[in-house]
Design an enzyme around this catalytic site. Structure first.
Site, PDB file in Angstrom:
ATOM      1  N   CYS A   1      38.444  38.516  36.262  1.00  0.00           N
ATOM      2  CA  CYS A   1      38.175  38.875  34.876  1.00  0.00           C
ATOM      3  C   CYS A   1      36.671  38.949  34.684  1.00  0.00           C
ATOM      4  CB  CYS A   1      38.776  37.838  33.926  1.00  0.00           C
ATOM      5  SG  CYS A   1      38.536  38.292  32.179  1.00  0.00           S
TER       6      CYS A   1
ATOM      7  N   HIS B   1      46.959  42.547  31.737  1.00  0.00           N
ATOM      8  CA  HIS B   1      45.721  41.773  31.654  1.00  0.00           C
ATOM      9  C   HIS B   1      44.885  42.218  30.438  1.00  0.00           C
ATOM     10  CE1 HIS B   1      42.078  39.834  33.659  1.00  0.00           C
ATOM     11  NE2 HIS B   1      41.535  40.571  32.725  1.00  0.00           N
ATOM     12  N   GLU B   2      44.776  43.544  30.274  1.00  0.00           N
ATOM     13  CA  GLU B   2      43.959  44.065  29.159  1.00  0.00           C
ATOM     14  C   GLU B   2      44.635  43.816  27.811  1.00  0.00           C
ATOM     15  OE1 GLU B   2      41.465  45.066  32.172  1.00  0.00           O
ATOM     16  OE2 GLU B   2      41.132  44.631  30.065  1.00  0.00           O
TER      17      GLU B   2
ATOM     18  N   HIS C   1      43.812  40.554  26.520  1.00  0.00           N
ATOM     19  CA  HIS C   1      42.484  40.496  25.894  1.00  0.00           C
ATOM     20  C   HIS C   1      42.558  40.880  24.419  1.00  0.00           C
ATOM     21  CE1 HIS C   1      39.679  39.349  29.004  1.00  0.00           C
ATOM     22  NE2 HIS C   1      40.031  40.336  29.810  1.00  0.00           N
TER      23      HIS C   1
HETATM   24  O1  LIG Z   1      38.307  41.524  32.820  1.00  0.00           O
HETATM   25  C1  LIG Z   1      38.859  42.639  32.894  1.00  0.00           C
HETATM   26  O2  LIG Z   1      39.641  43.050  32.014  1.00  0.00           O
HETATM   27  C2  LIG Z   1      38.599  43.489  34.124  1.00  0.00           C
HETATM   28  C3  LIG Z   1      39.390  43.018  35.326  1.00  0.00           C
HETATM   29  C4  LIG Z   1      40.714  43.778  35.354  1.00  0.00           C
HETATM   30  C5  LIG Z   1      41.761  43.263  36.296  1.00  0.00           C
HETATM   31  C6  LIG Z   1      41.455  42.949  37.649  1.00  0.00           C
HETATM   32  C7  LIG Z   1      42.476  42.520  38.493  1.00  0.00           C
HETATM   33  C8  LIG Z   1      43.780  42.379  38.005  1.00  0.00           C
HETATM   34  C9  LIG Z   1      44.061  42.683  36.677  1.00  0.00           C
HETATM   35  C10 LIG Z   1      43.062  43.127  35.835  1.00  0.00           C
HETATM   36  C11 LIG Z   1      38.572  43.320  36.560  1.00  0.00           C
HETATM   37  O3  LIG Z   1      38.327  44.457  36.898  1.00  0.00           O
HETATM   38  S1  LIG Z   1      38.019  41.968  37.490  1.00  0.00           S
HETATM   39  C12 LIG Z   1      36.887  42.550  38.695  1.00  0.00           C
HETATM   40  C13 LIG Z   1      37.415  43.538  39.708  1.00  0.00           C
HETATM   41  O4  LIG Z   1      36.813  44.544  39.831  1.00  0.00           O
HETATM   42  C14 LIG Z   1      38.645  43.368  40.519  1.00  0.00           C
HETATM   43  C15 LIG Z   1      39.277  42.150  40.646  1.00  0.00           C
HETATM   44  C16 LIG Z   1      40.441  42.036  41.401  1.00  0.00           C
HETATM   45  C17 LIG Z   1      40.964  43.148  42.010  1.00  0.00           C
HETATM   46  C18 LIG Z   1      40.333  44.375  41.867  1.00  0.00           C
HETATM   47  C19 LIG Z   1      39.185  44.480  41.121  1.00  0.00           C
HETATM   48 ZN   LIG Z   2      39.706  40.221  31.836  1.00  0.00          ZN
END
Ligand SMILES: O=C(O)C[C@@H](Cc1ccccc1)C(=O)SCC(=O)c1ccccc1
Ligand SMILES: [Zn+2]
Length: 156
Positions: free
Chosen positions: A99, A141-142, A145
């Site tokens: 996140c 996840h979003e 938020h």
């Molecule tokens: O905080 C956020 O909403 C962005 C988050 C989205 C997310 C990542 C992984 C699973 C569900 C939702 C991120 O992009 S975290 C950073 C990142 O680039 C990443 C993390 C894990 C896997 C792939 C990318």
């Molecule tokens: Zn997040």
């Protein structure tokens, strides 16, 4: 195009329920551009408006293959306005998430394997459909938020 600072754990905006978008005007367009630029700079696969301090119901989903999810689909980033979960699979799957608002943490989170969702685009057109795999995970996840829920409140 402007980027914005990302709110991190403890910032009250992350724990509020965001307000529905009602006006589909230029300022919404500019907000989505700032959101997109901020996500790209942070190398995220998604980002929600509250994460840049704007408590409005819109986020971006931008799956791409990455070391954690090498078979994740590469997709055109999708801006989703007033998104809602219509239904979710009874099967859940746990997998590691990051996140942008909880820097340096990777937490295993259980999510629906697939979801039926509805949303609007920046012009207010309505869509609905089934999302699955990594895209469904990012969506959930979003959406958290927008409801003031972060990873730390979700960890089982
Ligand atoms: O905080 C956020 O909403 C962005 C988050 C989205 C997310 C990542 C992984 C699973 C569900 C939702 C991120 O992009 S975290 C950073 C990142 O680039 C990443 C993390 C894990 C896997 C792939 C990318
Ligand atoms: Zn997040």
């Amino acid at each position: 195009i402007q980027t914005a600072p990302i709110a991190i754990t403890g910032d009250p905006v992350l724990y509020q329920k965001a307000a529905p978008v009602t006006v589909f005007d230029d300022s919404l367009e500019r907000l989505s551009q700032t959101l997109m630029a901020t996500m790209l700079q942070a190398k995220g696969v998604g980002i929600a408006a509250p994460q840049i301090g704007v408590s409005q119901r819109l986020f971006i989903v931008a799956s791409r293959p990455n070391e954690r999810y090498p078979d994740a689909p590469l997709m055109e980033p999708m801006v989703m306005v007033n998104p809602a979960l219509l239904s979710g699979s009874s099967e859940w799957e746990s997998s590691e998430e990051g996140c942008l608002s909880v820097p340096g943490k990777r937490l295993s989170i259980a999510r629906h394997r697939w979801v039926e969702a509805k949303w609007q685009d920046l012009q207010g057109n309505a869509y609905s459909g089934r999302l699955d795999g990594f895209i469904a995970r990012i969506f959930q996840h979003e959406l958290d938020h927008l409801d003031g829920i972060t990873l730390l409140e979700r960890v089982t």
